[in-house]
Design an enzyme around this catalytic site. Sequence first.
Site, PDB file in Angstrom:
ATOM      1  N   LYS A   1      43.139  50.240  62.418  1.00  0.00           N
ATOM      2  CA  LYS A   1      44.355  50.506  63.407  1.00  0.00           C
ATOM      3  C   LYS A   1      44.226  49.598  64.566  1.00  0.00           C
ATOM      4  O   LYS A   1      44.042  48.239  64.201  1.00  0.00           O
ATOM      5  CB  LYS A   1      44.345  51.903  63.820  1.00  0.00           C
ATOM      6  CG  LYS A   1      44.473  52.878  62.672  1.00  0.00           C
ATOM      7  CD  LYS A   1      44.660  54.223  63.098  1.00  0.00           C
ATOM      8  CE  LYS A   1      44.933  55.236  61.870  1.00  0.00           C
ATOM      9  NZ  LYS A   1      45.415  56.596  62.237  1.00  0.00           N
TER      10      LYS A   1
ATOM     11  N   HIS B   1      52.710  53.499  56.441  1.00  0.00           N
ATOM     12  CA  HIS B   1      51.855  54.355  56.976  1.00  0.00           C
ATOM     13  C   HIS B   1      52.519  55.463  57.707  1.00  0.00           C
ATOM     14  O   HIS B   1      53.682  54.803  58.254  1.00  0.00           O
ATOM     15  CB  HIS B   1      50.740  53.297  57.816  1.00  0.00           C
ATOM     16  CG  HIS B   1      49.651  54.130  58.220  1.00  0.00           C
ATOM     17  ND1 HIS B   1      49.503  55.026  59.448  1.00  0.00           N
ATOM     18  CD2 HIS B   1      48.252  54.491  57.831  1.00  0.00           C
ATOM     19  CE1 HIS B   1      48.634  55.577  59.667  1.00  0.00           C
ATOM     20  NE2 HIS B   1      47.723  55.286  58.509  1.00  0.00           N
TER      21      HIS B   1
ATOM     22  N   ILE C   1      45.513  63.460  60.019  1.00  0.00           N
ATOM     23  CA  ILE C   1      45.024  62.207  60.393  1.00  0.00           C
ATOM     24  C   ILE C   1      44.208  62.236  61.776  1.00  0.00           C
ATOM     25  O   ILE C   1      44.671  62.917  62.828  1.00  0.00           O
ATOM     26  CB  ILE C   1      46.143  60.981  60.525  1.00  0.00           C
ATOM     27  CG1 ILE C   1      46.666  61.151  59.290  1.00  0.00           C
ATOM     28  CG2 ILE C   1      45.712  59.972  61.199  1.00  0.00           C
ATOM     29  CD1 ILE C   1      47.887  60.171  59.141  1.00  0.00           C
TER      30      ILE C   1
ATOM     31  N   GLU D   1      48.471  60.973  52.513  1.00  0.00           N
ATOM     32  CA  GLU D   1      47.777  61.270  53.863  1.00  0.00           C
ATOM     33  C   GLU D   1      48.864  62.482  54.599  1.00  0.00           C
ATOM     34  O   GLU D   1      49.655  61.994  55.250  1.00  0.00           O
ATOM     35  CB  GLU D   1      47.770  60.075  54.665  1.00  0.00           C
ATOM     36  CG  GLU D   1      46.735  59.190  54.216  1.00  0.00           C
ATOM     37  CD  GLU D   1      46.281  58.272  55.370  1.00  0.00           C
ATOM     38  OE1 GLU D   1      45.400  58.175  55.835  1.00  0.00           O
ATOM     39  OE2 GLU D   1      47.189  57.479  55.702  1.00  0.00           O
TER      40      GLU D   1
ATOM     41  N   ALA E   1      39.973  55.739  58.510  1.00  0.00           N
ATOM     42  CA  ALA E   1      40.206  54.837  59.765  1.00  0.00           C
ATOM     43  C   ALA E   1      39.084  55.337  60.767  1.00  0.00           C
ATOM     44  O   ALA E   1      38.038  54.895  60.830  1.00  0.00           O
ATOM     45  CB  ALA E   1      41.433  55.389  60.211  1.00  0.00           C
TER      46      ALA E   1
END
Length: 224
Positions: free
Chosen positions: A7, A88, A141, A136, A197
């Site tokens: 990211k 995303h 997240i 996702e 991530a």
Amino acid sequence: MLLINCKNYTNMSDNDTRNFVRGAHEVSRNSGTEIVISPPQHLLKWLTGLGINIMAQHVDTASPGSSTGHITPELLKNSGIYGTIINHSEHRIPPDDIKKTIHTLKELKMVSVVCTQSVDETIMCARMRPDYVAIEPPELIGTGKSISTQQPTLIRDARSGMNKLDTHTRLLCGAGIVNGRDVSAALRLGASGVLVASGVVKVDEPLQVLEELADVFVHQPEEK
């Protein structure tokens, strides 16, 4: 595939990220696990040639030439970039743009990973024949609560739906994955890999966590 999305976190300096990529290459080589790194966009070219495939976090549908400010697939290809994440949850694009981007990447022989938020969206995007779709749920997240333990039916149902399609697209999953147990559960449910991530990038010892995640792929073969 073990895809690490860096990211735009600032806890790693540019040099830290470069060292992380070098370390990830060692983990990949020692474990035999395919690891792909998606760094902040300004580091893409700088991180090629270190033994790990480098993937963009986003690409635009613009063409080379008079397309100021856009990131074009052709220029990424020329810079040695492996492929790109598409759609995303933090950078959503319309379905027509997803389809166009997948087509362009196929022509360039680059890898496409399309992110989705639901089973229906996963199946819709799988019909477009990207290399991977990565389901996702956005509410998980960055929470440390893994999709594979909190919402396992999403992975199972996405895998089941994709099995009915005439496509070689493979399934990844992400959101909240932080340890080997999360990865193991994802693979058992039918995923071919994971997208991670903050569970790697924002911890004190990222390479140590990466080793733990990669080790799961060695001892638990991925679904075909």
